[in-house]
Design a protein around this motif. Structure first.
Motif, PDB file in Angstrom:
ATOM      1  N   ALA A  14       3.402  -1.485   5.814  1.00  0.00           N
ATOM      2  CA  ALA A  14       4.389  -0.999   4.839  1.00  0.00           C
ATOM      3  C   ALA A  14       5.347  -2.115   4.435  1.00  0.00           C
ATOM      4  CB  ALA A  14       5.155   0.185   5.413  1.00  0.00           C
ATOM      5  N   GLU A  19       3.588  -4.550   2.098  1.00  0.00           N
ATOM      6  CA  GLU A  19       3.543  -4.040   0.724  1.00  0.00           C
ATOM      7  C   GLU A  19       4.887  -4.228   0.024  1.00  0.00           C
ATOM      8  OE1 GLU A  19       2.245   0.015   0.997  1.00  0.00           O
ATOM      9  OE2 GLU A  19       0.342  -0.561   1.922  1.00  0.00           O
ATOM     10  N   CYS A  30      12.035  -2.561   3.962  1.00  0.00           N
ATOM     11  CA  CYS A  30      10.745  -1.883   4.001  1.00  0.00           C
ATOM     12  C   CYS A  30      10.845  -0.594   3.190  1.00  0.00           C
ATOM     13  CB  CYS A  30      10.361  -1.572   5.445  1.00  0.00           C
ATOM     14  SG  CYS A  30       8.823  -0.636   5.609  1.00  0.00           S
ATOM     15  N   ARG A  48       9.154   2.035   3.557  1.00  0.00           N
ATOM     16  CA  ARG A  48       8.930   3.218   4.374  1.00  0.00           C
ATOM     17  C   ARG A  48      10.112   3.526   5.288  1.00  0.00           C
ATOM     18  NH1 ARG A  48       3.955   2.836   7.823  1.00  0.00           N
ATOM     19  NH2 ARG A  48       2.884   3.236   5.864  1.00  0.00           N
TER      20      ARG A  48
END
Length: 93
Positions: free
Chosen positions: A71, A74, A19, A21
């Motif tokens: 997140a 994405e 991820c 983030r």
């Protein structure tokens, strides 16, 4: 009744994706641009910021599953666009 083995993972195995983030790592297989399979391990579940927030604000005794982390979604799409994550049925709309 004989069960037929599922050979999809033999052809295109799951790919580790982080991820962007929280840096949690999950295993992902993208069958098409509209279908994605994600396997979470315990470390990813604990490290996901969106998942933690959802659990903190959830009603006590909640039974519905956590379905998605924006997140992470994405990050998965970006990995597919960059060619780091194969898309099995790469038919773009």
């Amino acid at each position: 009744m004989t069960l037929r083995p599922d050979n999809r993972l033999a052809d295109v195995p799951m790919t580790p994706i982080r991820c962007g983030r929280c840096e949690s790592r999950v295993l992902v297989r993208k069958s098409s641009w509209d279908q994605t399979s994600v396997q979470w391990d315990a470390a990813a579940v604990q490290g996901c910021l969106e998942r933690s927030l959802a659990e903190r604000v959830a009603v006590r005794g909640r039974t519905e599953p956590f379905l998605a982390c924006a997140a992470l979604g994405e990050s998965i799409v970006e990995a597919a666009r960059q060619g780091e994550l194969p898309v099995v049925d790469d038919v773009r709309h």
